[in-house]
Design a protein around this motif. Structure first.
Motif, short mmCIF file in Angstrom:
data_model
loop_
_atom_site.label_atom_id
_atom_site.label_comp_id
_atom_site.label_asym_id
_atom_site.label_seq_id
_atom_site.Cartn_x
_atom_site.Cartn_y
_atom_site.Cartn_z
N ASP A 1 72.20 63.53 -6.09
CA ASP A 1 70.63 64.22 -5.32
C ASP A 1 70.59 65.39 -6.56
OD1 ASP A 1 71.64 64.12 -3.00
OD2 ASP A 1 73.03 65.18 -2.51
N ARG A 2 71.29 65.15 -7.05
CA ARG A 2 70.80 66.55 -8.55
C ARG A 2 69.55 65.65 -9.70
NH1 ARG A 2 73.96 67.98 -11.76
NH2 ARG A 2 76.03 67.36 -10.82
N LEU A 3 70.26 64.16 -9.65
CA LEU A 3 69.75 63.09 -10.93
C LEU A 3 67.83 62.87 -10.14
CD1 LEU A 3 69.31 61.53 -12.90
CD2 LEU A 3 71.11 59.78 -11.50
N SER B 1 70.61 80.57 -3.41
CA SER B 1 71.22 81.83 -2.35
C SER B 1 69.67 82.22 -1.43
CB SER B 1 71.02 83.22 -2.56
OG SER B 1 72.08 82.92 -3.50
N GLN B 2 68.16 81.87 -1.20
CA GLN B 2 67.29 81.77 -0.38
C GLN B 2 67.75 80.70 0.27
OE1 GLN B 2 63.73 81.72 -2.48
NE2 GLN B 2 63.80 83.96 -4.19
N LEU B 3 67.93 79.60 0.18
CA LEU B 3 67.65 78.24 0.71
C LEU B 3 69.30 78.61 1.63
CD1 LEU B 3 67.11 75.48 -1.74
CD2 LEU B 3 65.99 76.32 -0.33
N GLN B 4 70.43 78.97 1.43
CA GLN B 4 71.59 79.70 2.37
C GLN B 4 70.61 80.57 3.26
OE1 GLN B 4 74.85 80.48 -0.67
NE2 GLN B 4 75.17 78.53 -0.98
N ARG C 1 64.65 78.12 3.10
CA ARG C 1 63.61 78.38 2.19
C ARG C 1 63.63 78.95 1.13
NH1 ARG C 1 58.58 79.47 5.44
NH2 ARG C 1 59.57 81.08 6.54
N ALA C 2 62.57 78.72 -0.09
CA ALA C 2 62.95 78.85 -1.40
C ALA C 2 61.51 79.24 -2.52
CB ALA C 2 63.91 78.75 -2.12
N ALA C 3 61.03 80.22 -2.40
CA ALA C 3 60.47 80.26 -3.88
C ALA C 3 60.35 79.40 -5.04
CB ALA C 3 59.54 81.55 -3.39
N GLY C 4 59.45 79.08 -5.60
CA GLY C 4 60.00 78.47 -7.06
C GLY C 4 60.32 76.82 -6.93
N LEU C 5 60.17 76.54 -6.22
CA LEU C 5 60.33 75.04 -5.67
C LEU C 5 59.50 73.66 -5.70
CD1 LEU C 5 63.56 74.66 -3.29
CD2 LEU C 5 63.66 74.62 -5.38
N ALA D 1 61.29 69.39 -0.07
CA ALA D 1 61.26 68.46 0.70
C ALA D 1 62.82 67.29 0.51
CB ALA D 1 59.82 67.26 0.98
N TYR D 2 62.64 67.50 -0.07
CA TYR D 2 64.38 66.44 -0.34
C TYR D 2 65.68 67.35 -0.28
CZ TYR D 2 67.92 63.88 -2.87
OH TYR D 2 69.14 62.98 -2.95
N ILE D 3 65.48 68.10 -0.27
CA ILE D 3 66.68 69.59 0.11
C ILE D 3 66.81 69.89 1.20
CG2 ILE D 3 67.40 72.10 0.31
CD1 ILE D 3 66.30 72.35 -2.23
N VAL D 4 65.54 69.53 1.96
CA VAL D 4 65.54 69.90 3.51
C VAL D 4 65.81 68.51 3.96
CG1 VAL D 4 64.20 69.68 5.75
CG2 VAL D 4 63.02 71.55 3.54
N GLN D 5 65.58 67.15 3.83
CA GLN D 5 66.03 65.83 4.26
C GLN D 5 67.23 65.61 3.97
OE1 GLN D 5 63.91 63.28 2.37
NE2 GLN D 5 64.82 60.89 3.29
N HIS D 6 67.86 66.21 2.76
CA HIS D 6 69.36 66.16 2.64
C HIS D 6 70.27 67.00 3.09
CE1 HIS D 6 68.55 61.79 0.42
NE2 HIS D 6 67.54 62.67 0.53
#
Length: 194
Positions: A52-54, A168-171, A175-179, A185-190
């Protein structure tokens, strides 16, 4: 080639990682910047899965042009469970270049990371093989810090954005600023960082 080696957890990659890359390419002595996500954290911190990070690094660098590459060397080197050390990565990259084009490496690191080098495995050897090119962060600048000024590379400081705060914002809200858009979109999808 003169390569800026930009390693890190990228957990997740954010706009300041992108900005650091642009600053290195435009203000530094680099032909290319290589992003090298850590396979596992050298100090044992929990990370999102490497795949995922890759993928997020590939999304984040897509807008940065052909002088930026994402490398997955750490997955090959440290998949056996051995400790993830920058020195081992550097030896691997130098061996891989042997017989081919001559590459010189410099580590791209934020000023926050420079203050943690005492915990690194054989930092002096790392710095000798790939001298640090430090990019100041607004939240980690001290004019009296001799170590920072000795390794200063970038002429500008980056905003105070940190992956830890983004997680922390995502948890908290999803949502989070700075992405970068693709990373968000990848974070939400996965379903990452919940």
């Amino acid at each position: 080639m003169r390569i800026g080696l930009f390693g890190g957890s990228f957990n997740p990659p954010h706009v300041c990682h992108q900005l650091a890359t642009v600053v290195a390419l435009e203000c530094g002595p680099f032909d290319e910047v290589w992003w090298v996500p850590a396979y596992r954290h050298a100090l044992g911190k929990d990370l999102a899965p490497f795949a995922d990070r890759l993928a997020m690094c590939q999304l984040a660098t897509a807008a940065l042009g052909p002088r930026v590459r994402v490398r997955e060397d750490e997955a090959q080197i440290f998949a056996d469970g051995s400790p993830s050390h920058t020195l081992v990565l550097l030896h691997h990259l130098l061996r891989a270049a042997a017989g081919g084009a001559s590459n010189s490496f410099r580590l791209l690191i934020g000023s926050d990371i420079l203050r943690e080098t005492a915990a690194w495995h054989r930092w002096d050897e790392v710095a000798a093989l790939a001298p640090p090119w430090v990019i100041p962060r607004q939240d980690f600048i001290a004019s009296d810090d001799a170590t920072l000024s000795a390794h200063q590379g970038a002429p500008v400081a980056l905003p105070a954005v940190a992956s830890r705060e983004i997680r922390s914002q995502l948890q908290a809200s999803g949502r989070a600023a700075g992405l970068p858009h693709g990373v968000a979109a990848y974070i939400v999808q996965h379903g990452l960082y919940r």
